[in-house]
Each structure stands twice: as structure tokens, then as C-alpha cells.
Design a protein around this motif. Structure first.
Motif, PDB file in Angstrom:
ATOM      1  N   VAL A   1       4.307  23.494   9.727  1.00 58.31           N
ATOM      2  CA  VAL A   1       4.768  22.744   8.566  1.00 58.31           C
ATOM      3  C   VAL A   1       4.702  21.243   8.810  1.00 58.31           C
ATOM      4  N   LYS A   2       4.569  20.851  10.061  1.00 60.30           N
ATOM      5  CA  LYS A   2       4.495  19.428  10.400  1.00 60.30           C
ATOM      6  C   LYS A   2       3.112  18.828  10.151  1.00 60.30           C
ATOM      7  N   ASN A   3       2.078  19.660  10.034  1.00 64.24           N
ATOM      8  CA  ASN A   3       0.717  19.152   9.875  1.00 64.24           C
ATOM      9  C   ASN A   3       0.558  18.426   8.534  1.00 64.24           C
ATOM     10  N   PHE A   4      -0.121  17.286   8.552  1.00 60.97           N
ATOM     11  CA  PHE A   4      -0.356  16.550   7.307  1.00 60.97           C
ATOM     12  C   PHE A   4      -1.541  15.605   7.465  1.00 60.97           C
ATOM     13  N   GLN A   5      -2.056  15.160   6.327  1.00 61.13           N
ATOM     14  CA  GLN A   5      -3.066  14.114   6.225  1.00 61.13           C
ATOM     15  C   GLN A   5      -2.616  13.126   5.171  1.00 61.13           C
ATOM     16  N   LEU A   6      -2.730  11.821   5.467  1.00 64.67           N
ATOM     17  CA  LEU A   6      -2.316  10.779   4.533  1.00 64.67           C
ATOM     18  C   LEU A   6      -3.541  10.046   4.000  1.00 64.67           C
ATOM     19  N   VAL A   7      -3.537   9.812   2.675  1.00 64.16           N
ATOM     20  CA  VAL A   7      -4.585   9.046   2.006  1.00 64.16           C
ATOM     21  C   VAL A   7      -3.916   7.967   1.163  1.00 64.16           C
ATOM     22  N   ALA A   8      -4.696   6.986   0.730  1.00 63.54           N
ATOM     23  CA  ALA A   8      -4.179   5.909  -0.107  1.00 63.54           C
ATOM     24  C   ALA A   8      -3.966   6.404  -1.528  1.00 63.54           C
ATOM     25  N   ALA A   9      -2.772   6.138  -2.066  1.00 60.51           N
ATOM     26  CA  ALA A   9      -2.443   6.522  -3.438  1.00 60.51           C
ATOM     27  C   ALA A   9      -2.639   5.309  -4.337  1.00 60.51           C
ATOM     28  N   CYS A  10      -3.878   5.012  -4.679  1.00 59.06           N
ATOM     29  CA  CYS A  10      -4.207   3.834  -5.472  1.00 59.06           C
ATOM     30  C   CYS A  10      -4.084   4.158  -6.955  1.00 59.06           C
TER      31      CYS A  10
ATOM     32  N   LEU B   1       0.843  -1.191   0.000  1.00 57.67           N
ATOM     33  CA  LEU B   1       0.000   0.000   0.000  1.00 57.67           C
ATOM     34  C   LEU B   1       0.881   1.245   0.000  1.00 57.67           C
ATOM     35  N   ILE B   2       0.537   2.202  -0.829  1.00 58.50           N
ATOM     36  CA  ILE B   2       1.281   3.453  -0.938  1.00 58.50           C
ATOM     37  C   ILE B   2       0.406   4.594  -0.417  1.00 58.50           C
ATOM     38  N   LEU B   3       0.977   5.397   0.455  1.00 65.69           N
ATOM     39  CA  LEU B   3       0.272   6.539   1.028  1.00 65.69           C
ATOM     40  C   LEU B   3       0.921   7.833   0.547  1.00 65.69           C
ATOM     41  N   LYS B   4       0.114   8.864   0.391  1.00 63.48           N
ATOM     42  CA  LYS B   4       0.604  10.185   0.021  1.00 63.48           C
ATOM     43  C   LYS B   4      -0.127  11.229   0.847  1.00 63.48           C
ATOM     44  N   ASN B   5       0.514  12.371   1.038  1.00 62.65           N
ATOM     45  CA  ASN B   5      -0.142  13.415   1.814  1.00 62.65           C
ATOM     46  C   ASN B   5      -1.209  14.109   0.969  1.00 62.65           C
ATOM     47  N   ARG B   6      -2.296  14.436   1.616  1.00 63.41           N
ATOM     48  CA  ARG B   6      -3.404  15.088   0.933  1.00 63.41           C
ATOM     49  C   ARG B   6      -3.008  16.518   0.560  1.00 63.41           C
ATOM     50  N   ALA B   7      -3.281  16.877  -0.672  1.00 58.32           N
ATOM     51  CA  ALA B   7      -2.873  18.201  -1.150  1.00 58.32           C
ATOM     52  C   ALA B   7      -3.718  19.286  -0.497  1.00 58.32           C
ATOM     53  N   PRO B   8      -3.093  20.282   0.128  1.00 54.40           N
ATOM     54  CA  PRO B   8      -3.851  21.390   0.737  1.00 54.40           C
ATOM     55  C   PRO B   8      -4.257  22.419  -0.321  1.00 54.40           C
ATOM     56  N   ARG B   9      -5.108  23.330   0.083  1.00 53.95           N
ATOM     57  CA  ARG B   9      -5.529  24.408  -0.809  1.00 53.95           C
ATOM     58  C   ARG B   9      -5.022  25.739  -0.247  1.00 53.95           C
ATOM     59  N   TRP B  10      -4.785  26.681  -1.132  1.00 54.39           N
ATOM     60  CA  TRP B  10      -4.283  27.995  -0.734  1.00 54.39           C
ATOM     61  C   TRP B  10      -5.449  28.902  -0.366  1.00 54.39           C
ATOM     62  N   HIS B  11      -5.395  29.455   0.851  1.00 54.51           N
ATOM     63  CA  HIS B  11      -6.446  30.341   1.332  1.00 54.51           C
ATOM     64  C   HIS B  11      -6.001  31.788   1.097  1.00 54.51           C
ATOM     65  N   GLU B  12      -6.745  32.490   0.252  1.00 57.38           N
ATOM     66  CA  GLU B  12      -6.342  33.847  -0.122  1.00 57.38           C
ATOM     67  C   GLU B  12      -6.422  34.815   1.048  1.00 57.38           C
ATOM     68  N   GLN B  13      -7.467  34.692   1.858  1.00 58.76           N
ATOM     69  CA  GLN B  13      -7.621  35.627   2.969  1.00 58.76           C
ATOM     70  C   GLN B  13      -6.585  35.385   4.064  1.00 58.76           C
ATOM     71  N   LEU B  14      -6.328  34.126   4.383  1.00 54.12           N
ATOM     72  CA  LEU B  14      -5.359  33.812   5.433  1.00 54.12           C
ATOM     73  C   LEU B  14      -3.928  33.794   4.921  1.00 54.12           C
ATOM     74  N   GLN B  15      -3.776  33.723   3.578  1.00 53.61           N
ATOM     75  CA  GLN B  15      -2.452  33.675   2.969  1.00 53.61           C
ATOM     76  C   GLN B  15      -1.618  32.510   3.504  1.00 53.61           C
ATOM     77  N   CYS B  16      -2.229  31.327   3.470  1.00 52.83           N
ATOM     78  CA  CYS B  16      -1.537  30.120   3.924  1.00 52.83           C
ATOM     79  C   CYS B  16      -2.214  28.904   3.302  1.00 52.83           C
ATOM     80  N   TRP B  17      -1.529  27.770   3.402  1.00 53.48           N
ATOM     81  CA  TRP B  17      -2.091  26.513   2.931  1.00 53.48           C
ATOM     82  C   TRP B  17      -2.992  25.928   4.014  1.00 53.48           C
ATOM     83  N   CYS B  18      -4.156  25.406   3.631  1.00 55.30           N
ATOM     84  CA  CYS B  18      -5.149  24.942   4.597  1.00 55.30           C
ATOM     85  C   CYS B  18      -5.622  23.533   4.264  1.00 55.30           C
TER      86      CYS B  18
END
Length: 424
Positions: free
Chosen positions: A360-369, A331-348
Motif C-alpha cells: 500500500v506504500k507504493n506510489f508514483q507522483l506526477v505534476a497536477a497542472c 507546484l502541485i503533485l498528485k499520485n498517478r492513478a493505478p489500474r485494476w488488474h483482473e487476473q491478479l485482482q489488485c491495483w497495478c
């Protein structure tokens, strides 16, 4: 009589039985006398000792005992109250067998009960919620059960990791207790090792997940633990159960870290319809019984004298064994791609309230099928298997679910603590 009072009385009886263990020395004194003296029958002595160890509660009707264990297991669902279930398993052999039949795996019930539960996959529906406390003074990371630290309570300590920086790599030694990190110890679970740049990590397990080592002459209890018998303590083997790769940020562009995890001990078929994960049945050569998993106090922070043993038994030159490919495609896992928040000026990312501090340590992992895996449901592609993030000073949340175990999830999260100047 309430069930808690019954368990309390059983514990008192067990303590009383332990004070009678000195009878074993009487037989030696009788065998040392002359033959004219009449020696007691050793067979009857062994039978009497066994009857004492079992106690009067061992003679309960099986139907009544099963009903008692079921009610205790259903009512005591969280720690520290769940320690009552562990105490029931330590009364005698008959209680141990019934408790093992009643208590289900984390995948089935969503609860952690015995140490072996830390090596078994989590539930499929709702994740098991834990938190990690980092101690910068001792370079230790403590995994607790619960949403966040609770005031005035002793949260259940699950696993502890100690970071050891070496010349060419960094090791995270993972143990069941906070003062013993020796690989020759029965508390040793596994370790996480990084390369020099901190971009590649290897998860090493003490045992293979689909082929638990067994040795002749050792009696295994029904709860997945070996009995207390003397054994020669030799450094255990290491099995590579997963690798973690962080992509290099050569252009130094802004953005979150990119992770790519290969779980060698989890087949990709586990996320398919009707799939399953090889479940570990017992911990190898462990002398810990169920009492070791009783509620433990919060670690205050001390080396415990284990530092010398760590450096002498964990050589960076050791070559771990790789799990055979009989499990199929990993099984291969990858981190979930975040989205850029224009008002907060950060990745969410949507952590559903479990992460409150940007890091920068925050992440979510999903299955890369891959697309050729037609049996994988569409919902599995977006289902978060592990999420990790900061919720306070040196406090981080960790939520994991099937097919990951607590040990695997903890190792994946530990990789985020190591310094990665080439990835940021």
C-alpha cells in the motif's frame, strides 16, 4: 603517473601537513619573553604557514590542473569511486576552486557529489536511482545511492531519518549522518511532521531554498560550505517548503492511497518550457567540508546518545516560518492513478522493474497542472517525478528527477511509512 596515485599522494601530503599545526604555539612563547629578546616576524610566519597549507601541488599550471580535474570527474562517475573527486577538492584552495567549476549540479550531470547536491533538483531526463533501508529496531530510515543493496560493498549513505512518535504528532528528523539528529547540529537538514491521524504532513527545511542565510564574519568556500570557524550554535529556523495530504477513506473502500502534495519551494513555472527551480547554493552554518561526504559505512543501528537532544530541541509547539510567495504559484503533485488488474485482482502501476513487492506504500507522483497552464508541455502531465515502492524486506526503491531534490523526495517517501488507519 596515474590520476589515482596522484590523489593518493596528495592525501598523504595533507596528513603530513596536519602534524605541523603545532607551530602556532611558538609565537605565544616568544611574546611572553622580555623585550630585549628578538621576536620572529609574525607576518613571515603566517605566509610560511599558508604556503605549507597550499602545498607543492598548488603551483601546478592552471591548464594542467583543469585537465586533471576534468579527467577525474569524467572517469569516476559513481560511488565509492567518486570520492576521488571529493579528495581533489580538499587538496588546497586552488584545487577546490577548479573542482567547483568542473563539477556540475545534479540537474546538469545527473550525479551526486557534495552534500549540497542533496538540496539541488535532479536531472530532467533520467531519474537518480536510490533505495531506502528501514531499521525497525531504531526507527531509522537510511537513504543510499544505488539500485539496491550490494553485497560486499559499502553503499553511499546520503540521508538518514529518525522517527519520533509524540503525543499529538510524529516527527521524522532528517540528518546527514546516522548518529546525530539534534537540530542545533551542523548535520541537521530538516524534518517531516505529521498530524495526529497521519493524514497531513509538513516538510520543514532548515533554510529557505531561494534565500540562503549568510552571516558576516563567516568565510564561505567555493564549494558551497562554510569554513571551519567557531560559531555560536543556536537552533536553526524552520521553513515550510511543502505539505502532503492523504485523502480520508470514509467509506472504507478498497483502493490505493490518494496523495495531494503542495511544493511551496517549487514554482509551477519550473515544469513549463524554459522554467527553472531556485537552487540552494550553500548549507547554512555547516562545519562539514567535502571529506564529510566521503564514502561512509553501512549504519549498524545505535541511538548514538542523540535521543535526549532530540526531545529537548524539537518541541511540537514551535511554529515554522512559511516561505514567502515570491516564487509564484506552487507546484502541485498528485499520485498517478493505478489500474485494476483482473487476473491478479489488485491495483497495478508500471514501475519499470524498480518495484517487485505489492504494498500500500507504493506510489508514483506526477505534476497536477491546471488547464490554464498553457505553457506546460503535454509530456509533463504524465512524466513521473518520483516513484517509491517495496523491493524486499525493509528495502524500498526511490527514483526522483527534476524539479525535486533528494531531500524533498526523501521527505515525500517518509510520509508513506507513517501509520494511516483513516486512509486505508
Amino acid at each position: 603517473m596515474p590520476f589515482k596515485s596522484i590523489v593518493r599522494e596528495l592525501k598523504e601530503m595533507k596528513d603530513g601537513v596536519g602534524s605541523r599545526s603545532g607551530r602556532g604555539g611558538e609565537g605565544k612563547r616568544w611574546r611572553g619573553r622580555a623585550r630585549s629578546h628578538i621576536a620572529p616576524d609574525e607576518t613571515s610566519m603566517v605566509e610560511s604557514e599558508q604556503s605549507i597549507e597550499q602545498g607543492q601541488w598548488a603551483n601546478l599550471p592552471p591548464e594542467l590542473l583543469l585537465d586533471i580535474i576534468r579527467r577525474v570527474e569524467e572517469t569516476e562517475t559513481s560511488w565509492p569511486a567518486r570520492a576521488v573527486v571529493v579528495h581533489c577538492a580538499s587538496v588546497c584552495k586552488s584545487w577546490r576552486e577548479v573542482t567547483r567549476e568542473v563539477v556540475q549540479t545534479p540537474e546538469q550531470c545527473g550525479r551526486l557529489t557534495f552534500p549540497i547536491s542533496l538540496k539541488q533538483p535532479g536531472p530532467r531526463e533520467s531519474p537518480i536511482q536510490c533505495y531506502i533501508r528501514r531499521d525497525p529496531l531504531t526507527s531509522t530510515f537510511l537513504l543510499y545511492s544505488g539500485l539496491m543493496p550490494s553485497e560486499g560493498k559499502k553503499d553511499k549513505l546520503l540521508l538518514v531519518a529518525k522517527r519520533i512518535r509524540r503525543t499529538t504528532c510524529t516527527d521524522f528528523i532528517i540528518s546527514l549522518v546516522a548518529n546525530d539528529f539534534s537540530r542545533s547540529s551542523n548535520n541537521y537538514i530538516g524534518r517531516l511532521r505529521s498530524n495526529f491521524l497521519g493524514t497531513k504532513f509538513t516538510i520543514l527545511d532548515r533554510q529557505s531554498s531561494h534565500e540562503a542565510p549568510t552571516q558576516s564574519g563567516k568565510r564561505t568556500s567555493r564549494n558551497g560550505f562554510h569554513s571551519r570557524q567557531p560559531s555560536s550554535r543556536t537552533p536553526s529556523s524552520s521553513y515550510t517548503i511543502g505539505t502532503i495530504n492523504y485523502e480520508l477513506n470514509v467509506l472504507r473502500t478498497r483502493g490505493p492511497r490518494r496523495m495531494h502534495c503542495v511544493m511551496n519551494s517549487i514554482p509551477v513555472s519550473s515544469v513549463e518550457e524554459g522554467g527553472s527551480v531556485p537552487t540552494t547554493a550553500s548549507l547554512p552554518e555547516t562545519a562539514a567540508d567535502e571529506q564529510q561526504f566521503s564514502p561512509s559505512p553501512v549504519f549498524k543501528g545505535s541511538s548514538g546518545g542523540a535521543g535526549s537532544d532530540i526531545s529537548s530541541t524539537n518541541s511540537p509547539s514551535e511554529s515554522p516560518m512559511v516561505i514567502p510567495g515570491s516564487l509564484g504559484e506552487p507546484l502541485i503533485l498528485k499520485n498517478r492513478a493505478p489500474r485494476w488488474h483482473e487476473q491478479l485482482q489488485c491495483w497495478c502501476l508500471n514501475f519499470r522493474g524498480r518495484v517487485t513487492v505489492a504494498s500500500v506504500k507504493n506510489f508514483q507522483l506526477v505534476a497536477a497542472c491546471e488547464p490554464h497552464h498553457h505553457n506546460v508541455p503535454a509530456a509533463e502531465h504524465d512524466r513521473v517525478l518520483l516513484q517509491f515502492g517495496k523491493i524486499g524486506k525493509d528495502i524500498f526503491s526511490m527514483d526522483y528527477s527534476y524539479p525535486l531534490s533528494a531531500f524533498q523526495a526523501f521527505a515525500l517517501c517518509l510520509s508513506s511509512f507513517d501509520t494511516k488507519p483513516a486512509c486505508e
